[in-house]
Design an enzyme around this catalytic site. Structure first.
Site, mmCIF file in Angstrom:
data_model
loop_
_atom_site.group_PDB
_atom_site.id
_atom_site.type_symbol
_atom_site.label_atom_id
_atom_site.label_comp_id
_atom_site.label_asym_id
_atom_site.label_seq_id
_atom_site.Cartn_x
_atom_site.Cartn_y
_atom_site.Cartn_z
ATOM 1 N N ARG A 103 0.833 -1.204 0.000
ATOM 2 C CA ARG A 103 0.000 0.000 0.000
ATOM 3 C C ARG A 103 0.874 1.263 0.000
ATOM 4 O O ARG A 103 1.010 1.941 -1.015
ATOM 5 C CB ARG A 103 -0.959 -0.021 1.215
ATOM 6 C CG ARG A 103 -2.144 0.923 1.095
ATOM 7 C CD ARG A 103 -1.852 2.347 1.440
ATOM 8 N NE ARG A 103 -1.315 2.493 2.797
ATOM 9 C CZ ARG A 103 -0.781 3.622 3.239
ATOM 10 N NH1 ARG A 103 -0.707 4.679 2.475
ATOM 11 N NH2 ARG A 103 -0.294 3.677 4.471
ATOM 12 N N ASP A 104 1.512 1.525 1.115
ATOM 13 C CA ASP A 104 2.305 2.743 1.267
ATOM 14 C C ASP A 104 3.456 2.775 0.255
ATOM 15 O O ASP A 104 3.780 3.820 -0.319
ATOM 16 C CB ASP A 104 2.844 2.782 2.711
ATOM 17 C CG ASP A 104 3.408 4.126 3.117
ATOM 18 O OD1 ASP A 104 3.825 4.892 2.237
ATOM 19 O OD2 ASP A 104 3.467 4.394 4.324
ATOM 20 N N HIS A 140 4.273 3.754 13.055
ATOM 21 C CA HIS A 140 4.605 3.729 11.628
ATOM 22 C C HIS A 140 5.718 4.755 11.450
ATOM 23 O O HIS A 140 5.476 5.959 11.548
ATOM 24 C CB HIS A 140 3.352 4.093 10.828
ATOM 25 C CG HIS A 140 3.549 4.184 9.354
ATOM 26 N ND1 HIS A 140 3.090 3.211 8.483
ATOM 27 C CD2 HIS A 140 4.165 5.108 8.577
ATOM 28 C CE1 HIS A 140 3.407 3.563 7.245
ATOM 29 N NE2 HIS A 140 4.067 4.711 7.271
ATOM 30 N N HIS A 153 9.273 6.436 9.615
ATOM 31 C CA HIS A 153 9.957 6.681 8.340
ATOM 32 C C HIS A 153 11.444 6.896 8.593
ATOM 33 O O HIS A 153 11.843 7.405 9.635
ATOM 34 C CB HIS A 153 9.346 7.906 7.641
ATOM 35 C CG HIS A 153 8.076 7.591 6.923
ATOM 36 N ND1 HIS A 153 7.536 8.400 5.966
ATOM 37 C CD2 HIS A 153 7.235 6.526 7.015
ATOM 38 C CE1 HIS A 153 6.414 7.858 5.501
ATOM 39 N NE2 HIS A 153 6.206 6.740 6.122
ATOM 40 N N CYS A 207 6.941 8.582 0.642
ATOM 41 C CA CYS A 207 7.165 9.991 0.294
ATOM 42 C C CYS A 207 8.487 10.546 0.792
ATOM 43 O O CYS A 207 8.493 11.465 1.619
ATOM 44 C CB CYS A 207 6.057 10.868 0.896
ATOM 45 S SG CYS A 207 4.587 10.925 -0.062
ATOM 46 N N ASN A 260 9.775 4.742 4.062
ATOM 47 C CA ASN A 260 9.299 3.908 5.156
ATOM 48 C C ASN A 260 10.439 3.164 5.850
ATOM 49 O O ASN A 260 11.462 2.862 5.241
ATOM 50 C CB ASN A 260 8.305 2.880 4.609
ATOM 51 C CG ASN A 260 6.964 3.505 4.310
ATOM 52 O OD1 ASN A 260 6.323 4.068 5.189
ATOM 53 N ND2 ASN A 260 6.533 3.438 3.059
#
Ligand code: ZN
Length: 311
Positions: free
Chosen positions: A19-20, A215, A217, A248, A257
Site C-alpha cells: 500500500r504505502d 509507523h 519513516h 514519500c 518507510n
C-alpha cells in the site's frame, strides 16, 4: 557476531509495502506481481499485510486493483489482510471485499489533513466515526477491526511543529469515535527517539492499550532508533515496508518507510521474536526488483548479507 540471547517477547511486524510503498512508487506493479509478492511475504512469516487502499482510483492508479489483491490475500491462511480507507465510501468497499482490518488516516496537522485527504482534522475524525458505524453494522464474522492512523504525529513539513497536546487530544477523540486501536505515524520522518518515548507515554496515559503501534519513516536515518525507543516503551506493532519502498521521501536518495528487513534484523538481534524468516524476507526483494524496474531498494540488512556472501 550474533549471539544466542534469551527470548524477550514478541513483536508484530506489519508490512505496508503493497500500500504505502506502491502508492509512492514510480511505476505501477502488475496485479499478478503484487499477488506473488504478498504470497512471498506471508511465506516469509509476515502475519499482517496492508495490501492496498480503497481510494479514488483516478487519484491513486497504482492501487486501483485493491479488491482483486484483497481477494488473493484472503486465500492465504492465517494472514491478517489490512487496507487503508479514508472515508465511509472506501470502508464500504473494504468490507465488501472482506478485509480484516481498515486503517483510517487522521492527520494531527491541519495543513497535512487538507493536503492529504482534503478534509479538516475534525472532518477526518467524523469520517473515522462513520467507518466505525459501518463496522458495527457489518454481520458478525465480516466485521473488520478499525485502526486510526494518527499521521504527522511527530511533526509536519507543511505545518512545522505539531503540538503534543494536539496529538494526545486527537488520539482520545479517535478512541471516542470508535477506533479499536490507534497507531502513531511519523509521516514526515521528523521523529527522534526522545520524542517517541515522550509521546508514547503521553498517548498511552490518555488511551491505554489502544495505542498499539508505530509507523516510522527513515528519511533522516532514525527509523530503527525510533523503533527501539517505542519498543522500550512497550509498543508491540511496527509497520515496515520491504526495501523501504515508498513513504514519500523528502530528501533525494533517502528512504521513506522503515525497512521491514532491518526492523526484523534488529529485533532478532535483541532476542525479540517476530515469527519471520529473515532470509526468505530478503529473498522477496527480488520480486520488487523485477516488477518495479528502476526503483531504489533500500535496506542495511540486505546489503550486509550480500556483502558477506561476496566476501
Ligand atoms: Zn509511510
Amino acid at each position: 557476531m550474533t549471539e544466542t540471547v534469551e527470548p524477550k517477547g514478541r513483536v508484530l511486524i506489519s508490512e505496508v509495502g503493497p500500500r504505502d510503498g506502491l502508492q509512492n512508487a514510480h511505476g505501477i506493479m502488475p496485479t499478478e506481481a503484487k499477488q506473488r509478492w504478498i504470497t512471498a511475504l506471508a511465506e516469509a512469516g509476515l502475519q499482517e499485510i496492508e495490501v492496498g487502499s480503497f481510494v479514488r482510483p483516478d487519484r491513486v492508479p497504482q492501487l486501483a486493483d485493491t479488491a482483486e489483491v484483497v481477494a488473493h490475500a484472503l486465500t492465504i491462511p492465517g494472514l491478517t489482510v489490512a487496507v487503508l480507507a479514508p472515508n465511509a465510501k472506501g470502508a464500504e468497499r473494504a468490507i465488501a471485499a472482506g478485509a480484516h482490518k481498515i486503517t483510517v488516516p487522521v492527520s494531527a496537522s491541519r495543513a497535512h489533513a487538507l493536503a492529504n485527504v482534503g478534509m479538516t482534522v475534525e472532518q477526518s475524525v467524523e469520517a473515522l466515526r462513520s467507518v466505525c458505524a459501518l463496522r458495527d453494522a457489518a454481520p458478525e464474522g465480516k466485521r473488520p477491526s478499525v485502526e486510526g492512523g494518527l499521521s504527522t504525529a511527530f511533526g509536519c513539513t507543511l505545518q512545522g511543529e505539531v503540538p503534543e497536546d494536539d496529538v494526545v487530544r486527537l488520539a482520545a477523540m479517535m478512541v471516542e469515535a470508535g477506533a479499536d486501536e490507534v497507531g502513531l505515524s511519523d509521516t514526515t520522518g521528523m521523529a527522534n527517539p526522545a520524542q517517541v518515548k515522550r509521546l508514547v507515554r503521553r498517548v498511552r496515559a490518555a488511551i491505554g492499550h489502544r495505542l498499539s503501534g508505530v509507523h516510522l519513516h527513515d528519511t533522516r536515518g532514525l527509523a530503527l532508533a525510533n523503533a527501539f525507543a517505542a519498543w522500550e516503551e512497550g509498543i508491540g506493532t511496527f509497520d515496515g515496508s520491504l526495501a523501504g519502498l515508498g513513504g514519500c521521501p523528502f530528501a533525494p536518495g533517502a528512504s521513506g518507510n522503515a525497512v521491514t528487513e532491518d526492523l526484523v534484523s534488529m529485533f532478532h538481534d535483541l532476542g525479540v521474536e517476530t515469527g519471520i524468516d529473515l532470509d526468505r524476507l530478503i529473498a522477496a526483494r527480488a520480486i520488487l526488483a523485477e516488477a518495479l524496474p528502476g526503483e531504489v531498494l533500500h535496506g542495511a540488512a540486505a546489503r550486509w548479507r550480500a556483502g558477506r556472501q561476496a566476501a
